[in-house]
Motif scaffolding. Sequence first.
Motif, PDB file in Angstrom:
ATOM      1  N   GLY A 245       0.779  -1.227   0.000  1.00  0.00           N
ATOM      2  CA  GLY A 245       0.000   0.000   0.000  1.00  0.00           C
ATOM      3  C   GLY A 245       0.811   1.278   0.000  1.00  0.00           C
ATOM      4  N   TYR A 246       2.127   1.184   0.216  1.00  0.00           N
ATOM      5  CA  TYR A 246       2.974   2.379   0.274  1.00  0.00           C
ATOM      6  C   TYR A 246       3.705   2.570  -1.061  1.00  0.00           C
ATOM      7  CZ  TYR A 246       2.269   2.265   5.326  1.00  0.00           C
ATOM      8  OH  TYR A 246       1.715   2.268   6.581  1.00  0.00           O
ATOM      9  N   PRO A 247       3.773   3.810  -1.578  1.00  0.00           N
ATOM     10  CA  PRO A 247       4.527   4.059  -2.817  1.00  0.00           C
ATOM     11  C   PRO A 247       5.995   3.709  -2.640  1.00  0.00           C
ATOM     12  CG  PRO A 247       3.167   5.958  -2.213  1.00  0.00           C
ATOM     13  CD  PRO A 247       3.146   5.025  -1.041  1.00  0.00           C
ATOM     14  N   VAL A 248       6.599   3.166  -3.695  1.00  0.00           N
ATOM     15  CA  VAL A 248       8.016   2.811  -3.688  1.00  0.00           C
ATOM     16  C   VAL A 248       8.753   3.689  -4.692  1.00  0.00           C
ATOM     17  CG1 VAL A 248       9.725   0.988  -4.073  1.00  0.00           C
ATOM     18  CG2 VAL A 248       7.496   0.429  -3.061  1.00  0.00           C
ATOM     19  N   VAL A 249       9.846   4.317  -4.254  1.00  0.00           N
ATOM     20  CA  VAL A 249      10.650   5.176  -5.117  1.00  0.00           C
ATOM     21  C   VAL A 249      12.062   4.618  -5.157  1.00  0.00           C
ATOM     22  CG1 VAL A 249      11.638   7.469  -5.420  1.00  0.00           C
ATOM     23  CG2 VAL A 249       9.276   7.228  -4.666  1.00  0.00           C
ATOM     24  N   SER A 250      12.574   4.415  -6.370  1.00  0.00           N
ATOM     25  CA  SER A 250      13.949   3.953  -6.553  1.00  0.00           C
ATOM     26  C   SER A 250      14.866   5.159  -6.676  1.00  0.00           C
ATOM     27  CB  SER A 250      14.040   3.086  -7.817  1.00  0.00           C
ATOM     28  OG  SER A 250      15.374   2.764  -8.116  1.00  0.00           O
ATOM     29  N   ASN A 251      15.885   5.215  -5.815  1.00  0.00           N
ATOM     30  CA  ASN A 251      16.832   6.334  -5.824  1.00  0.00           C
ATOM     31  C   ASN A 251      18.207   5.811  -5.453  1.00  0.00           C
ATOM     32  OD1 ASN A 251      18.238   8.703  -5.612  1.00  0.00           O
ATOM     33  ND2 ASN A 251      17.142   9.471  -3.836  1.00  0.00           N
ATOM     34  N   ASP A 252      19.130   5.847  -6.398  1.00  0.00           N
ATOM     35  CA  ASP A 252      20.451   5.275  -6.164  1.00  0.00           C
ATOM     36  C   ASP A 252      21.320   6.124  -5.247  1.00  0.00           C
ATOM     37  OD1 ASP A 252      19.916   3.041  -7.643  1.00  0.00           O
ATOM     38  OD2 ASP A 252      20.758   3.818  -9.503  1.00  0.00           O
ATOM     39  N   ASP A 253      20.838   7.275  -4.784  1.00  0.00           N
ATOM     40  CA  ASP A 253      21.564   8.041  -3.777  1.00  0.00           C
ATOM     41  C   ASP A 253      21.408   7.429  -2.384  1.00  0.00           C
ATOM     42  OD1 ASP A 253      22.633  10.115  -5.414  1.00  0.00           O
ATOM     43  OD2 ASP A 253      20.636  11.000  -5.535  1.00  0.00           O
ATOM     44  N   VAL A 254      20.412   6.582  -2.195  1.00  0.00           N
ATOM     45  CA  VAL A 254      20.233   5.904  -0.911  1.00  0.00           C
ATOM     46  C   VAL A 254      21.313   4.826  -0.781  1.00  0.00           C
ATOM     47  CG1 VAL A 254      18.664   4.552   0.520  1.00  0.00           C
ATOM     48  CG2 VAL A 254      17.748   6.325  -0.989  1.00  0.00           C
ATOM     49  N   PRO A 255      22.028   4.777   0.342  1.00  0.00           N
ATOM     50  CA  PRO A 255      23.108   3.780   0.502  1.00  0.00           C
ATOM     51  C   PRO A 255      22.597   2.346   0.373  1.00  0.00           C
ATOM     52  CG  PRO A 255      23.216   5.464   2.225  1.00  0.00           C
ATOM     53  CD  PRO A 255      21.913   5.678   1.513  1.00  0.00           C
ATOM     54  N   ASP A 256      23.513   1.429   0.082  1.00  0.00           N
ATOM     55  CA  ASP A 256      23.168   0.015  -0.001  1.00  0.00           C
ATOM     56  C   ASP A 256      22.603  -0.475   1.330  1.00  0.00           C
ATOM     57  OD1 ASP A 256      24.027  -0.175  -2.609  1.00  0.00           O
ATOM     58  OD2 ASP A 256      26.028  -0.903  -2.089  1.00  0.00           O
ATOM     59  N   ASP A 257      21.714  -1.469   1.237  1.00  0.00           N
ATOM     60  CA  ASP A 257      21.135  -2.121   2.418  1.00  0.00           C
ATOM     61  C   ASP A 257      20.403  -1.120   3.316  1.00  0.00           C
ATOM     62  OD1 ASP A 257      22.281  -4.553   1.580  1.00  0.00           O
ATOM     63  OD2 ASP A 257      24.168  -4.041   2.557  1.00  0.00           O
ATOM     64  N   THR A 258      19.810  -0.101   2.710  1.00  0.00           N
ATOM     65  CA  THR A 258      19.131   0.944   3.474  1.00  0.00           C
ATOM     66  C   THR A 258      17.767   1.232   2.854  1.00  0.00           C
ATOM     67  OG1 THR A 258      21.222   1.986   4.091  1.00  0.00           O
ATOM     68  CG2 THR A 258      19.252   3.345   4.239  1.00  0.00           C
ATOM     69  N   ILE A 259      16.766   1.382   3.711  1.00  0.00           N
ATOM     70  CA  ILE A 259      15.441   1.830   3.293  1.00  0.00           C
ATOM     71  C   ILE A 259      15.112   3.101   4.071  1.00  0.00           C
ATOM     72  CG2 ILE A 259      12.958   1.331   3.281  1.00  0.00           C
ATOM     73  CD1 ILE A 259      13.624  -1.619   3.104  1.00  0.00           C
ATOM     74  N   ILE A 260      14.669   4.126   3.364  1.00  0.00           N
ATOM     75  CA  ILE A 260      14.136   5.311   4.026  1.00  0.00           C
ATOM     76  C   ILE A 260      12.619   5.223   3.934  1.00  0.00           C
ATOM     77  CG2 ILE A 260      14.028   7.822   4.053  1.00  0.00           C
ATOM     78  CD1 ILE A 260      16.725   7.887   2.691  1.00  0.00           C
ATOM     79  N   PHE A 261      11.964   5.203   5.065  1.00  0.00           N
ATOM     80  CA  PHE A 261      10.505   5.064   5.110  1.00  0.00           C
ATOM     81  C   PHE A 261       9.933   6.182   5.968  1.00  0.00           C
ATOM     82  CE2 PHE A 261       6.745   3.011   7.275  1.00  0.00           C
ATOM     83  CZ  PHE A 261       5.895   3.150   6.184  1.00  0.00           C
ATOM     84  N   GLY A 262       9.115   7.016   5.365  1.00  0.00           N
ATOM     85  CA  GLY A 262       8.516   8.115   6.117  1.00  0.00           C
ATOM     86  C   GLY A 262       7.833   9.089   5.182  1.00  0.00           C
ATOM     87  N   ASP A 263       7.306  10.150   5.754  1.00  0.00           N
ATOM     88  CA  ASP A 263       6.637  11.199   4.988  1.00  0.00           C
ATOM     89  C   ASP A 263       7.680  12.260   4.626  1.00  0.00           C
ATOM     90  OD1 ASP A 263       5.077  13.183   3.915  1.00  0.00           O
ATOM     91  OD2 ASP A 263       3.514  13.054   5.442  1.00  0.00           O
ATOM     92  N   PHE A 264       8.108  12.273   3.388  1.00  0.00           N
ATOM     93  CA  PHE A 264       9.172  13.172   2.944  1.00  0.00           C
ATOM     94  C   PHE A 264       8.735  14.637   2.961  1.00  0.00           C
ATOM     95  CE2 PHE A 264      10.662   9.132   1.597  1.00  0.00           C
ATOM     96  CZ  PHE A 264      12.043   9.216   1.465  1.00  0.00           C
ATOM     97  N   ALA A 265       7.434  14.895   3.082  1.00  0.00           N
ATOM     98  CA  ALA A 265       6.952  16.276   3.122  1.00  0.00           C
ATOM     99  C   ALA A 265       7.425  17.008   4.371  1.00  0.00           C
ATOM    100  CB  ALA A 265       5.428  16.309   3.044  1.00  0.00           C
ATOM    101  N   TYR A 266       7.921  16.268   5.359  1.00  0.00           N
ATOM    102  CA  TYR A 266       8.440  16.902   6.575  1.00  0.00           C
ATOM    103  C   TYR A 266       9.888  17.367   6.398  1.00  0.00           C
ATOM    104  CZ  TYR A 266       4.316  15.655   9.257  1.00  0.00           C
ATOM    105  OH  TYR A 266       3.020  15.568   9.721  1.00  0.00           O
ATOM    106  N   TYR A 267      10.459  17.135   5.221  1.00  0.00           N
ATOM    107  CA  TYR A 267      11.774  17.689   4.887  1.00  0.00           C
ATOM    108  C   TYR A 267      11.534  18.948   4.055  1.00  0.00           C
ATOM    109  CZ  TYR A 267      16.623  18.006   3.262  1.00  0.00           C
ATOM    110  OH  TYR A 267      17.892  18.440   2.992  1.00  0.00           O
ATOM    111  N   PHE A 268      12.181  20.055   4.439  1.00  0.00           N
ATOM    112  CA  PHE A 268      11.960  21.334   3.771  1.00  0.00           C
ATOM    113  C   PHE A 268      13.200  21.745   2.980  1.00  0.00           C
ATOM    114  CE2 PHE A 268       8.763  21.241   6.990  1.00  0.00           C
ATOM    115  CZ  PHE A 268       7.711  21.997   6.499  1.00  0.00           C
ATOM    116  N   TRP A 269      12.974  22.141   1.730  1.00  0.00           N
ATOM    117  CA  TRP A 269      14.028  22.661   0.859  1.00  0.00           C
ATOM    118  C   TRP A 269      13.579  24.038   0.393  1.00  0.00           C
ATOM    119  CZ3 TRP A 269      18.751  20.700  -0.969  1.00  0.00           C
ATOM    120  CH2 TRP A 269      19.333  21.412  -2.025  1.00  0.00           C
TER     121      TRP A 269
END
Length: 234
Positions: A200-224
Amino acid sequence: AIGKAVPTLTMNKIIEKLTQESVVLSLVTVLHIPSNVSMPVEGTTNDVEIKAEGASATDKADTIDSINLTAYKLIKTISITAEVKAMTIDAFEDFIVNQLVKKMKAKIDYLIINGTGSGQPTGIITAIGENAEDTAASTGFTYADFMTLLGALPSGYAKGATIMANRKFIYETIAGLLDDNKRPIFKLETDGRFEGKLLGYPVVSNDDVPDDTIIFGDFAYYFWNFVQEPNGHS
């Protein structure tokens, strides 16, 4: 040499395409405030108390902290040959936009994930720091480990959450996970691509994420924040 400024229309195209093509920028909260930003956030908070009718309230030592967004420069230069200069206006504009967006989106995506916070933005990996969940056992990442990861996120952040990992980890590890009934939890389309969601959760492929790592959360809480829109000179 400094010459004619790049037209505003071209710069607007750069921002628009950057937001559309960036793997991460479209997920986070993007601001366009022309100054450094200080944002209030919750510090120490206490639960609401229930009092009998007529009883007085008790003051609590709630606090408000702040997050400061400061400015850093992203600079990219492009060498233009005489042949490129001879292009028509539309073709030349597309060339500039594509070249700038290609490099800028790669750098912005990397900084949002891996920025050290020293002379550059603080990325998600750095911000999480020691609070990261180490769920994988010595035997490898399992279905139970994945459930532990999903369960570690408070419900208030789960509604808008996204799963992000690099392509290698998605296809070599996550795609092979089976539930308790030995069914894959990662469904593939008929052409071999994943359908874009996992439990049920969207999956995004991003090769900037280190190996053996999953980032799981609401990215809208990061501000740019773009303190100043991209600008340049020809």
